[in-house]
Design an enzyme around this catalytic site. Structure first.
Site, mmCIF file in Angstrom:
data_model
loop_
_atom_site.group_PDB
_atom_site.id
_atom_site.type_symbol
_atom_site.label_atom_id
_atom_site.label_comp_id
_atom_site.label_asym_id
_atom_site.label_seq_id
_atom_site.Cartn_x
_atom_site.Cartn_y
_atom_site.Cartn_z
ATOM 1 N N ARG A 1 -22.596 -3.132 85.850
ATOM 2 C CA ARG A 1 -23.388 -3.829 85.388
ATOM 3 C C ARG A 1 -22.887 -4.928 84.106
ATOM 4 O O ARG A 1 -22.106 -4.389 83.439
ATOM 5 C CB ARG A 1 -24.589 -3.151 84.818
ATOM 6 N N LYS B 1 -25.553 -1.268 92.539
ATOM 7 C CA LYS B 1 -25.583 0.445 92.776
ATOM 8 C C LYS B 1 -25.125 0.596 94.234
ATOM 9 O O LYS B 1 -25.534 -0.162 95.238
ATOM 10 C CB LYS B 1 -27.203 0.621 92.765
ATOM 11 N N HIS C 1 -37.370 8.314 87.555
ATOM 12 C CA HIS C 1 -36.671 8.374 88.669
ATOM 13 C C HIS C 1 -37.318 9.488 89.251
ATOM 14 O O HIS C 1 -37.350 10.600 88.636
ATOM 15 C CB HIS C 1 -35.306 8.460 88.620
ATOM 16 N N ASP D 1 -36.940 1.305 91.785
ATOM 17 C CA ASP D 1 -36.379 2.749 91.982
ATOM 18 C C ASP D 1 -37.380 3.668 90.944
ATOM 19 O O ASP D 1 -37.009 4.949 90.701
ATOM 20 C CB ASP D 1 -35.126 3.024 92.140
ATOM 21 N N ARG D 2 -38.119 3.120 90.032
ATOM 22 C CA ARG D 2 -38.616 3.989 88.888
ATOM 23 C C ARG D 2 -39.986 3.808 88.544
ATOM 24 O O ARG D 2 -40.423 2.512 88.905
ATOM 25 C CB ARG D 2 -37.917 3.805 87.413
ATOM 26 N N ASP E 1 -40.427 -0.607 88.237
ATOM 27 C CA ASP E 1 -39.091 -1.441 87.109
ATOM 28 C C ASP E 1 -38.806 -2.290 88.153
ATOM 29 O O ASP E 1 -39.135 -2.889 89.360
ATOM 30 C CB ASP E 1 -37.893 -0.208 86.938
ATOM 31 N N ASP F 1 -36.143 -2.950 89.917
ATOM 32 C CA ASP F 1 -35.687 -3.020 91.530
ATOM 33 C C ASP F 1 -36.230 -1.716 92.068
ATOM 34 O O ASP F 1 -35.882 -1.497 93.280
ATOM 35 C CB ASP F 1 -34.025 -2.662 91.319
ATOM 36 N N SER G 1 -31.595 -4.023 87.829
ATOM 37 C CA SER G 1 -32.669 -2.719 87.280
ATOM 38 C C SER G 1 -33.700 -3.489 86.385
ATOM 39 O O SER G 1 -34.229 -4.478 86.582
ATOM 40 C CB SER G 1 -32.030 -1.525 86.962
ATOM 41 N N HIS G 2 -33.744 -2.698 85.220
ATOM 42 C CA HIS G 2 -34.764 -3.071 84.238
ATOM 43 C C HIS G 2 -33.998 -3.822 82.982
ATOM 44 O O HIS G 2 -34.676 -4.192 82.095
ATOM 45 C CB HIS G 2 -35.497 -1.813 83.657
#
Length: 467
Positions: A16, A115, A331, A248-249, A244, A246, A105-106
């Site tokens: 990242r 990822k 998650h 995944d949360r 979030d 992407d 992501s966030h």
């Protein structure tokens, strides 16, 4: 040929960086060359690639696909979508051996990253360091692979909807739910998902916009749930779910606007799952409430406290055959009737299913939880060289005392007042602290113990820093 990365972008769980400063298309191409070579050497032949809604994602995707196909691997492009859709493409297709999602992501809008999944397992830690080493040495294969485009969204949505099979439709029809996609990559998938869900659904910010004009897409920060809370209150909805950037949360609030934190969601999921899977091992990270571990045990499950980090939790689930795991960060991992990866959309469907099967509203389930007093996650900067050393010193002092401690990940000390935790972040030069008690007085005593231990190691809990 070789390529050296900016060392700051090779992180514990992913790659990242900041677009135009530490990360660009040349990095994406090199990631493709090396990841592709490593996968090919392990016998892999085909890799899936997806990307999130950030402005920089399509350019990185183009370069990544170039790099992957130049190793002789065949590439399956699944287009823009949430990270779990890429995980789904990798897990469900018999002919796909690995996957890479381009996502920030966030993180703020000017960040992006990657990822990775390698033959069904997370690609992290030592894998990422090896990728950096090989890239700098120019150790990659040459070949010519094919590139195809595959639409997996309909199959992905159908798989999620299957979680409601066998539930009395009358129990589902009456549900009224609010959803906030936060202008992240989950928006289009969410629109298709709710079209197939029974009940009444109200959606916010499903239009993908990498500038995140409405609020930052991190549902674990309470301020980011304000719009969802207003929607639930205005329309008197049963509960609300947020994602979030992407997908995944997950974040959630009940019908009264109370936040349902990650460990509290896990209490609901665990109670539902343990009704049919007695004795199952349920995993949560070291930041989770004692109430969760007690709840799992009370419903006939085996609670297991494990290290924070989605890659570490996924690996542990496989090792102990756990059907369900979760983290405070939102998650949630279902291996029960699913693939064991973190998917916030699927977790949303399972919350609907749990409420229907348990015969209680999400508000009732949340209201029945013990009222614990706890600190938020306290994060403060420490010098990278002191980060792990300080935790080791504290662990040694605690071990020499008569305190009860768990050192799975940092130091978690249990006292009559409750518990406190100090751990080093794997991704930043910060220490993370958290404490929980039944009373405010107890909490104050626990936080004083944290401060005392920090002082003995020459540190103090300064200003809290963000993620």
């Amino acid at each position: 040929m070789s390529h050296s990365f900016n060392p700051t972008i090779l992180r514990e769980y992913d790659i990242r960086g900041i677009i135009g400063e530490t990360l660009g298309p040349d990095d994406a191409r090199a990631i493709g060359r090396v990841f592709g070579s490593m996968l090919a050497e392990a016998g892999g032949r085909r890799v899936a690639v997806g990307y999130d809604g950030r402005v920089s994602s399509p350019i990185l995707e183009h370069a990544l696909v170039e790099g992957l196909s130049a190793t002789g691997l065949d590439v399956v492009r699944i287009g823009m979508g949430p990270t779990p859709m890429l995980y789904y493409a990798e897990a469900s297709a018999g002919d796909v051996d690995g996957g890479i999602q381009i996502t920030g992501s966030h993180n703020p809008a000017n960040y992006n990253g990657f990822k990775m999944v390698f033959q069904g397992r997370p690609f992290f830690g030592a894998d990422i360091q090896e990728l950096g080493r090989r890239s700098a040495a120019g150790e990659w294969r040459d070949g010519t692979g094919s590139v195809e485009t595959r639409d997996v969204m309909d199959a992905y949505i159908a798989k999620m909807l299957a979680a409601l099979e066998g539930i009395d439709p009358a129990k589902l029809e009456g549900m009224r739910i609010g959803w906030d996609a936060g202008n992240g990559a989950a928006g289009p998938a969410l629109e298709r998902l709710v079209a197939g869900l029974p009940g009444e659904h109200h959606l916010l910010y499903t239009e993908v916009d990498g500038n995140f004009p409405n609020h930052h897409p991190d549902p674990t920060v309470e301020a980011n749930l304000a719009d969802l809370r207003a929607l639930v209150a205005e329309k008197s909805l049963d509960f609300g779910i947020a994602f979030d950037g992407d997908g995944d949360r997950i974040g959630a609030i009940d019908g009264e606007g109370r936040v349902i934190w990650g460990d509290q969601l896990l209490m609901i999921y665990a109670e539902d799952l343990l009704a049919t899977r007695k004795g199952a091992t349920i995993i949560a990270d070291v930041k989770a409430s004692r109430a969760l571990f007690d709840h799992v045990a009370a419903h006939g499950g085996q609670p297991l406290m494990w290290k924070t980090g989605h890659s570490l939790i996924k690996s542990k689930m496989k090792e102990v055959s756990s059907p369900l795991a979760g983290e405070m960060s939102g998650h949630v991992f279902f291996a029960d009737e699913y693939y064991g990866f973190d998917d916030a959309l699927y977790a949303g469907v399972r919350l609907i299913a749990a409420s229907a099967r348990l015969g209680r509203s999400v508000t009732e389930l949340r209201g029945a939880m013990p009222a614990m007093v706890n600190t938020p996650e306290l994060r403060f900067q420490v010098d990278e060289s002191r980060k792990f050393a300080a935790i080791e010193e504290i662990a040694a002092r605690i071990a020499a005392s008569d305190a009860v401690a768990n050192t799975t990940d940092g130091v978690r000390v249990t006292t009559d007042d409750g518990w406190w935790l100090l751990r080093a972040s794997n991704t930043q030069d910060v220490l993370v602290a958290r404490a929980e008690s039944d009373t405010q007085e107890g909490l104050d005593r626990l936080v004083a113990q944290i401060d005392e231990q920090l002082a003995l190691s020459g540190l103090e809990r300064g200003e809290s820093v963000g993620h």
